[in-house]
Design a protein around this motif. Sequence first.
Motif, PDB file in Angstrom:
ATOM      1  N   LEU A 453       4.941  -1.122  12.775  1.00  0.00           N
ATOM      2  CA  LEU A 453       3.470  -0.431  12.638  1.00  0.00           C
ATOM      3  C   LEU A 453       3.404   0.175  14.095  1.00  0.00           C
ATOM      4  CD1 LEU A 453       1.774  -3.694  11.360  1.00  0.00           C
ATOM      5  CD2 LEU A 453       2.578  -1.580   9.936  1.00  0.00           C
ATOM      6  N   ASP A 454       2.289   1.443  14.054  1.00  0.00           N
ATOM      7  CA  ASP A 454       2.167   2.244  15.040  1.00  0.00           C
ATOM      8  C   ASP A 454       0.730   1.761  15.624  1.00  0.00           C
ATOM      9  OD1 ASP A 454       0.119   3.268  13.434  1.00  0.00           O
ATOM     10  OD2 ASP A 454       1.191   5.023  12.789  1.00  0.00           O
ATOM     11  N   ALA A 455       0.493   2.319  16.668  1.00  0.00           N
ATOM     12  CA  ALA A 455      -0.819   1.719  17.519  1.00  0.00           C
ATOM     13  C   ALA A 455      -2.070   1.929  16.434  1.00  0.00           C
ATOM     14  CB  ALA A 455      -0.982   2.353  18.559  1.00  0.00           C
ATOM     15  N   GLY A 456      -2.369   3.076  15.748  1.00  0.00           N
ATOM     16  CA  GLY A 456      -3.324   3.133  14.814  1.00  0.00           C
ATOM     17  C   GLY A 456      -3.364   2.053  13.686  1.00  0.00           C
ATOM     18  N   GLN A 457      -2.055   1.723  13.189  1.00  0.00           N
ATOM     19  CA  GLN A 457      -2.016   0.821  11.984  1.00  0.00           C
ATOM     20  C   GLN A 457      -2.143  -0.586  12.602  1.00  0.00           C
ATOM     21  OE1 GLN A 457       1.931   1.738  10.900  1.00  0.00           O
ATOM     22  NE2 GLN A 457       1.072   3.134   9.252  1.00  0.00           N
ATOM     23  N   VAL A 458      -1.814  -0.858  13.830  1.00  0.00           N
ATOM     24  CA  VAL A 458      -2.211  -2.476  14.422  1.00  0.00           C
ATOM     25  C   VAL A 458      -3.575  -2.338  14.606  1.00  0.00           C
ATOM     26  CG1 VAL A 458      -1.779  -3.659  16.526  1.00  0.00           C
ATOM     27  CG2 VAL A 458       0.071  -2.367  15.365  1.00  0.00           C
ATOM     28  N   ALA A 459      -4.368  -1.407  14.995  1.00  0.00           N
ATOM     29  CA  ALA A 459      -5.728  -1.607  15.348  1.00  0.00           C
ATOM     30  C   ALA A 459      -6.718  -1.949  14.213  1.00  0.00           C
ATOM     31  CB  ALA A 459      -6.347  -0.103  16.012  1.00  0.00           C
ATOM     32  N   SER A 460      -6.127  -1.200  13.018  1.00  0.00           N
ATOM     33  CA  SER A 460      -6.857  -1.608  11.566  1.00  0.00           C
ATOM     34  C   SER A 460      -6.107  -2.547  10.990  1.00  0.00           C
ATOM     35  CB  SER A 460      -7.034  -0.534  10.756  1.00  0.00           C
ATOM     36  OG  SER A 460      -5.795   0.351  10.431  1.00  0.00           O
ATOM     37  N   LEU A 461      -5.336  -3.412  11.353  1.00  0.00           N
ATOM     38  CA  LEU A 461      -4.679  -4.331  10.498  1.00  0.00           C
ATOM     39  C   LEU A 461      -5.326  -5.458   9.983  1.00  0.00           C
ATOM     40  CD1 LEU A 461      -1.445  -4.837   9.825  1.00  0.00           C
ATOM     41  CD2 LEU A 461      -1.256  -6.158  11.961  1.00  0.00           C
ATOM     42  N   PHE A 462      -6.363  -6.012  10.686  1.00  0.00           N
ATOM     43  CA  PHE A 462      -6.963  -7.225  10.093  1.00  0.00           C
ATOM     44  C   PHE A 462      -8.266  -6.930   9.265  1.00  0.00           C
ATOM     45  CE2 PHE A 462      -4.425  -9.148  13.368  1.00  0.00           C
ATOM     46  CZ  PHE A 462      -3.555 -10.036  13.024  1.00  0.00           C
ATOM     47  N   GLN A 463      -8.259  -5.507   9.006  1.00  0.00           N
ATOM     48  CA  GLN A 463      -9.460  -5.216   8.139  1.00  0.00           C
ATOM     49  C   GLN A 463      -9.214  -5.135   6.484  1.00  0.00           C
ATOM     50  OE1 GLN A 463     -10.319  -0.937   8.967  1.00  0.00           O
ATOM     51  NE2 GLN A 463     -10.648  -1.401  10.868  1.00  0.00           N
ATOM     52  N   PRO A 464      -9.933  -5.506   5.572  1.00  0.00           N
ATOM     53  CA  PRO A 464      -9.921  -5.776   4.378  1.00  0.00           C
ATOM     54  C   PRO A 464      -9.206  -4.755   3.785  1.00  0.00           C
ATOM     55  CG  PRO A 464     -12.152  -6.588   4.848  1.00  0.00           C
ATOM     56  CD  PRO A 464     -11.624  -5.652   5.999  1.00  0.00           C
ATOM     57  N   PHE A 465      -8.342  -5.059   2.781  1.00  0.00           N
ATOM     58  CA  PHE A 465      -7.544  -3.943   1.840  1.00  0.00           C
ATOM     59  C   PHE A 465      -6.656  -3.135   2.458  1.00  0.00           C
ATOM     60  CE2 PHE A 465     -12.037  -4.412   0.583  1.00  0.00           C
ATOM     61  CZ  PHE A 465     -12.010  -5.516  -0.305  1.00  0.00           C
ATOM     62  N   ASN A 466      -6.327  -3.461   3.773  1.00  0.00           N
ATOM     63  CA  ASN A 466      -5.348  -2.877   4.477  1.00  0.00           C
ATOM     64  C   ASN A 466      -4.062  -3.547   4.469  1.00  0.00           C
ATOM     65  OD1 ASN A 466      -3.600  -1.267   6.308  1.00  0.00           O
ATOM     66  ND2 ASN A 466      -4.829  -1.738   8.106  1.00  0.00           N
ATOM     67  N   ARG A 467      -2.953  -2.819   3.598  1.00  0.00           N
ATOM     68  CA  ARG A 467      -1.770  -3.507   3.324  1.00  0.00           C
ATOM     69  C   ARG A 467      -0.759  -3.388   4.290  1.00  0.00           C
ATOM     70  NH1 ARG A 467      -0.660  -1.724  -2.675  1.00  0.00           N
ATOM     71  NH2 ARG A 467      -2.864  -2.198  -3.645  1.00  0.00           N
ATOM     72  N   LEU A 468      -0.938  -3.866   5.571  1.00  0.00           N
ATOM     73  CA  LEU A 468      -0.110  -3.768   6.621  1.00  0.00           C
ATOM     74  C   LEU A 468       0.280  -2.243   6.941  1.00  0.00           C
ATOM     75  CD1 LEU A 468       2.408  -6.724   5.970  1.00  0.00           C
ATOM     76  CD2 LEU A 468       0.553  -6.691   7.567  1.00  0.00           C
ATOM     77  N   GLY A 469      -0.479  -1.379   6.627  1.00  0.00           N
ATOM     78  CA  GLY A 469      -0.261   0.086   7.131  1.00  0.00           C
ATOM     79  C   GLY A 469       0.710   0.511   6.251  1.00  0.00           C
TER      80      GLY A 469
END
Length: 681
Positions: A453-469
């Motif tokens: 995962l890149d930095a942007g995906q890691v930042a929003s990782l623990f938000q609902p309905f986010n499938r690990l980027g």
Amino acid sequence: MSARHSIRTKLVAAVMTTTLAALLVSIAIIIGYDLRSYHRTLTNDLATQAELVGHMTSAALTFDDPRLANENLALLSTRPQVRAAAIYDAKGELFASYQAAGETRAMPGVLSGAPGTDGDDLVIHQSIVENGDTLGTVYLRAENQLMERTLNYLSIAAGVTLLAMGVAYLLVRRMGRVVTEPIVAITEIARDVVATRDYSRRAPRISDDEAGELVDSFNAMLTEIEGRTRELETSSAEIAHEVQERSRAQQEVMRLNEQLEHRVDERTLQLALANAELANAIEEARSANQAKSAFLSSMSHELRTPLNAILGFAQILTSDTLPSTLEQKKEFANHILKSGRHLLTLINEILDLAKVESGTVTLSMEPVALSDTLLECRAMVAPIAAARGVRVLFPEAPGAVVLADRTRLKQVLLNLLSNAVKYNREDGAVVLTCEQVAPSRLRMAVQDTGIGLDAGQVASLFQPFNRLGQEGGNQEGTGIGLVVTKRLVELMGGEIGVTSSPGVGSVFWIELATTAPLAAPVHEGSAQELPQVDTLPREGASQLEPHVILYVEDNPANLRLIEEIVRFRSDLRLLSAPDGHVGLSLARAHRPEIILMDLNLPGLSGIEVLRQLRSDPITAAIPVIALTANAMPRDIARGQAAGFNRYLTKPIDIDKFTEAINSTLAVLHPMGAPPAGRKAE
């Protein structure tokens, strides 16, 4: 003569000034009121026109039809004062536009600025709202004739003013002599009295009007001046005292004013804070509404995907025009079973998130041996990993003991491990490590060899309905598993984190508190063998009368399912009732050994039926097993408190259902003896 001329001049000046002031104020009020009415009428007219255009264009925005929007805007050609109009979408980008004939200014591509005036034009912005959602904005620019109207009014006002001032001057010059002559006479007498101090002088009465009354008053005043002089000396001391009192009162007023200003400042600050809180609340409500829309969109897709397979294969199995072989039927049934279990997993994830968010989840914190939990996780993850050719490496059985909820800890580890397998590459690897990072802290890390995962995906990782980027990927799931995992870890007093490198893989870790090792269990005497409960009919059961089971269920499909399950058991006979009243009658008439009870029954609920069964001596001892779709923890607790012997939830797990029937029969007949009143055939 000069004095008479002087007072007359002043009188003329006063009257002319008053007349001019009255004229200016009147004209200004009239012009201001008219211009304000004109501006308000123009603004309201444009706002109404913008709202009408918004309603007409909402469908074009919804279906992305610029042509229809341009046709709607072209209708503004009947309004010559509208110079330009445009429709902007929800992102503020130009969607459709209109310009009147002769208009040379181009429309901006992006909505900017604020409504108001643009040069000599009036600009209106109107939001297009449909079902609570903002679809876009209507932009109108109309010709503002305010300056032209103002100049016309000023020209008219100047003419009226000059005419009125001329008439007033002529009237005052002619009537001024009648007013000024008595006043001049009184002035001359007063000057002599002041110069000679002779208070015996009297002014002559020239007329019988107000000027004559003024002369009488002046003469009376001269009579009383001497007496007043003596009285003034007496009252000087009183006046001085009054001045002091007024000074103190003024100081008190100033002090009260300061307090009032301080209170006003405090109230203003409180109002500002309240407005800020209101703005935050509005923003939170807007965010919650957007989250609700995202939730509904995600759930619609995720729930329809397994339902598509279930309904599709079920239609093939029930279709007469699509014949299938026995092997195909088994394959289709396996697909239905797999999709049904996946659908149940999605529902459980949603329920877990709801319980965590509402704070109703309860944890049983206790020392948990990590080795046992890892063995259970390994047994559940290994088949999934083997199917994808992913190697899963577990540490040697660690002796660490962590303070956690046993069930929730296994749920957290299984979620991290299954994600590591799901988002891994083919023939990849997953490594689970345990490390003591502090004297009382243990870190468990799950490392995979996925795409990372890149930095942007890691930042929003623990938000609902986010499938690990994995946007646009083909992985199943709601994207809320990591959200539940994070909340559960935090509820257990732990921490969770992730490090990732694109193209290399990711490492998800959790830290929990450790505790003292568990004491080895002490066994006294020899272990007693527990009674075995067969899941199949006992040998020789066909020689006995079958056990009678009553199923109270109003849904024909659910009833048919239980009938098919019981059909394979020669030692069971099933009775059915479509509602609670019939169920009570059958229970009293046949006295079944077990009653299966749905809770949501027409007319009489399952809990009410249970209450009447328990209150009747004939049926009070019959075991009642709840079989319902009410699977929330509060529903299960309510059912157990009501007195059900077992509580089974739908969808039915056939193994658990069979175990519940067998264990209940084993309690009723511990030695395998037939029920009272039964005999061998």
